[in-house]
Motif scaffolding. Structure first.
Motif, PDB file in Angstrom:
ATOM      1  N   THR A 160       0.786  -1.227   0.000  1.00  9.77           N
ATOM      2  CA  THR A 160       0.000   0.000   0.000  1.00  9.77           C
ATOM      3  C   THR A 160       0.822   1.283   0.000  1.00  9.77           C
ATOM      4  N   ASP A 161       2.106   1.220   0.296  1.00  9.87           N
ATOM      5  CA  ASP A 161       2.888   2.428   0.528  1.00  9.87           C
ATOM      6  C   ASP A 161       4.185   2.446  -0.274  1.00  9.87           C
ATOM      7  N   THR A 162       4.669   3.672  -0.507  1.00 11.31           N
ATOM      8  CA  THR A 162       6.010   3.901  -1.039  1.00 11.31           C
ATOM      9  C   THR A 162       6.662   4.941  -0.155  1.00 11.31           C
ATOM     10  N   LEU A 163       7.762   4.573   0.488  1.00 11.04           N
ATOM     11  CA  LEU A 163       8.456   5.468   1.401  1.00 11.04           C
ATOM     12  C   LEU A 163       9.873   5.700   0.900  1.00 11.04           C
ATOM     13  N   THR A 164      10.349   6.919   1.017  1.00  8.09           N
ATOM     14  CA  THR A 164      11.732   7.235   0.680  1.00  8.09           C
ATOM     15  C   THR A 164      12.377   7.906   1.879  1.00  8.09           C
ATOM     16  N   GLY A 165      13.687   7.861   1.925  1.00  9.42           N
ATOM     17  CA  GLY A 165      14.395   8.496   3.018  1.00  9.42           C
ATOM     18  C   GLY A 165      15.887   8.327   2.852  1.00  9.42           C
ATOM     19  N   VAL A 166      16.609   8.756   3.887  1.00 11.61           N
ATOM     20  CA  VAL A 166      18.061   8.598   3.926  1.00 11.61           C
ATOM     21  C   VAL A 166      18.397   8.003   5.281  1.00 11.61           C
ATOM     22  N   GLY A 167      18.832   6.750   5.296  1.00 12.37           N
ATOM     23  CA  GLY A 167      19.151   6.040   6.528  1.00 12.37           C
ATOM     24  C   GLY A 167      18.052   5.063   6.875  1.00 12.37           C
ATOM     25  N   PHE A 168      18.424   3.788   6.989  1.00 10.45           N
ATOM     26  CA  PHE A 168      17.447   2.730   7.188  1.00 10.45           C
ATOM     27  C   PHE A 168      18.077   1.632   8.031  1.00 10.45           C
ATOM     28  N   GLU A 169      17.282   1.035   8.927  1.00 12.26           N
ATOM     29  CA  GLU A 169      17.697  -0.143   9.683  1.00 12.26           C
ATOM     30  C   GLU A 169      16.497  -1.075   9.789  1.00 12.26           C
ATOM     31  N   SER A 170      16.776  -2.374   9.789  1.00 12.48           N
ATOM     32  CA  SER A 170      15.688  -3.346  10.000  1.00 12.48           C
ATOM     33  C   SER A 170      16.266  -4.710  10.298  1.00 12.48           C
ATOM     34  N   GLU A 171      15.409  -5.596  10.751  1.00 12.30           N
ATOM     35  CA  GLU A 171      15.792  -6.993  10.886  1.00 12.30           C
ATOM     36  C   GLU A 171      15.918  -7.577   9.485  1.00 12.30           C
ATOM     37  N   SER A 172      16.584  -8.723   9.368  1.00  8.78           N
ATOM     38  CA  SER A 172      16.902  -9.257   8.046  1.00  8.78           C
ATOM     39  C   SER A 172      15.685  -9.763   7.273  1.00  8.78           C
ATOM     40  N   ASN A 173      14.519  -9.813   7.886  1.00  8.37           N
ATOM     41  CA  ASN A 173      13.305 -10.153   7.143  1.00  8.37           C
ATOM     42  C   ASN A 173      12.506  -8.901   6.765  1.00  8.37           C
ATOM     43  N   LEU A 174      13.172  -7.752   6.825  1.00  8.10           N
ATOM     44  CA  LEU A 174      12.581  -6.438   6.515  1.00  8.10           C
ATOM     45  C   LEU A 174      11.388  -6.114   7.425  1.00  8.10           C
ATOM     46  N   SER A 175      11.538  -6.378   8.720  1.00  7.54           N
ATOM     47  CA  SER A 175      10.523  -5.997   9.698  1.00  7.54           C
ATOM     48  C   SER A 175      11.178  -5.107  10.749  1.00  7.54           C
ATOM     49  N   ASN A 176      10.352  -4.450  11.544  1.00  7.21           N
ATOM     50  CA  ASN A 176      10.817  -3.544  12.612  1.00  7.21           C
ATOM     51  C   ASN A 176      11.781  -2.494  12.075  1.00  7.21           C
ATOM     52  N   TRP A 177      11.281  -1.679  11.179  1.00  3.87           N
ATOM     53  CA  TRP A 177      12.093  -0.657  10.522  1.00  3.87           C
ATOM     54  C   TRP A 177      12.429   0.491  11.456  1.00  3.87           C
ATOM     55  N   ILE A 178      13.571   1.075  11.218  1.00  5.63           N
ATOM     56  CA  ILE A 178      13.923   2.395  11.752  1.00  5.63           C
ATOM     57  C   ILE A 178      14.274   3.213  10.516  1.00  5.63           C
ATOM     58  N   LEU A 179      13.461   4.230  10.231  1.00  2.00           N
ATOM     59  CA  LEU A 179      13.612   5.034   9.022  1.00  2.00           C
ATOM     60  C   LEU A 179      14.035   6.446   9.410  1.00  2.00           C
ATOM     61  N   ASN A 180      14.962   7.010   8.655  1.00  2.00           N
ATOM     62  CA  ASN A 180      15.417   8.382   8.903  1.00  2.00           C
ATOM     63  C   ASN A 180      15.069   9.257   7.709  1.00  2.00           C
ATOM     64  N   ASN A 181      14.777  10.537   7.993  1.00  2.79           N
ATOM     65  CA  ASN A 181      14.476  11.524   6.947  1.00  2.79           C
ATOM     66  C   ASN A 181      13.461  10.969   5.943  1.00  2.79           C
ATOM     67  N   THR A 182      12.366  10.443   6.455  1.00  2.00           N
ATOM     68  CA  THR A 182      11.386   9.721   5.640  1.00  2.00           C
ATOM     69  C   THR A 182      10.332  10.660   5.090  1.00  2.00           C
ATOM     70  N   GLN A 183       9.928  10.360   3.852  1.00  3.06           N
ATOM     71  CA  GLN A 183       8.791  11.047   3.254  1.00  3.06           C
ATOM     72  C   GLN A 183       8.048  10.072   2.359  1.00  3.06           C
ATOM     73  N   GLY A 184       6.818  10.417   2.036  1.00  2.76           N
ATOM     74  CA  GLY A 184       6.012   9.559   1.187  1.00  2.76           C
ATOM     75  C   GLY A 184       4.600   9.486   1.723  1.00  2.76           C
ATOM     76  N   ASP A 185       3.749   8.809   0.992  1.00  5.92           N
ATOM     77  CA  ASP A 185       2.371   8.599   1.399  1.00  5.92           C
ATOM     78  C   ASP A 185       2.250   7.199   1.977  1.00  5.92           C
ATOM     79  N   PHE A 186       1.723   7.135   3.203  1.00  5.46           N
ATOM     80  CA  PHE A 186       1.556   5.826   3.812  1.00  5.46           C
ATOM     81  C   PHE A 186       0.366   5.835   4.746  1.00  5.46           C
ATOM     82  N   ILE A 187      -0.169   4.653   4.987  1.00  6.59           N
ATOM     83  CA  ILE A 187      -1.340   4.465   5.835  1.00  6.59           C
ATOM     84  C   ILE A 187      -0.854   4.030   7.206  1.00  6.59           C
ATOM     85  N   VAL A 188      -1.398   4.682   8.248  1.00  9.72           N
ATOM     86  CA  VAL A 188      -1.048   4.327   9.625  1.00  9.72           C
ATOM     87  C   VAL A 188      -2.241   3.625  10.241  1.00  9.72           C
TER      88      VAL A 188
END
Length: 193
Positions: A160-188
């Motif tokens: 549902t979403d497309t997010l962009t940013g600079v700086g990213f961290e996550s577990e190796s299955n791409l869960s539990n993200w830490i996103l920096n300088n993020t922008q985009g449209d997303f549903i919360v």
């Protein structure tokens, strides 16, 4: 007029074995001396082409590494490493959660002591179970902690979403993200308490 003569030499198997043994016996360099020589010349101790390596745990496939070229620099004393100069594809399989993650990149280097890999150039990480895709130009993968991180620009695609940013961290299955300088449209999704 001269005629050409073709000579064919046949060596008897016993003579060939004797010749090989004499040749090997004349070599006085130990494997340590050879490794040191290769390290001094910045040459790999091993090279493989069209590599397709399968990792197993208790008889079950846990990951597959595919690379057109592999250079083994494990002869380095301070920081042994493996290099994939023409790209790499890694597929990690979690049999318990029926999850698999694919990592692609144009170049990779993996350090043996720290078990941290750097993947550079058109890096794509795909979680096939939940459909999350990460694109970036450089990413680090901590194999011990099972953790991805980058300080480079990134784009994440979900269903549902497309997010962009600079700086990213996550577990190796791409869960539990830490996103920096993020922008985009997303549903919360908000959970009621």
């Amino acid at each position: 007029m001269r005629q050409k003569s073709n000579f064919i030499f046949f060596i008897k198997p016993i003579s060939a074995i004797g010749l090989i043994l004499v040749f090997l016996a004349s070599c006085k360099n130990s494997s340590k001396e050879i490794n040191d020589f290769l390290a001094d010349k910045n040459l790999p101790v091993g090279v493989a082409e069209n590599m397709n390596h399968v990792y197993k745990d208790s008889g079950k496939v846990t990951s597959r590494l595919i690379a057109p070229v592999f250079w083994d620099f494990k002869n380095r004393k301070l920081n042994p490493y493996s290099e994939f100069p023409k790209g790499v594809k890694i597929v990690n399989i979690n049999r318990v959660s029926r999850d698999s993650v694919t990592i692609l990149g144009d170049y990779a280097i993996s350090y043996e002591k720290t078990r941290v890999s750097e993947i550079i150039g058109h890096v794509v990480v795909i979680n096939h179970l939940n459909g999350v895709i990460l694109n970036t130009d450089q990413m680090y993968w901590d194999q011990k902690e099972k953790y991805y991180f980058t300080k480079s620009p990134f784009t994440i695609y979900t269903e549902t979403d497309t997010l962009t940013g600079v700086g990213f961290e996550s577990e190796s299955n791409l869960s539990n993200w830490i996103l920096n300088n993020t922008q985009g449209d997303f549903i919360v999704n908000q959970k009621e308490k």
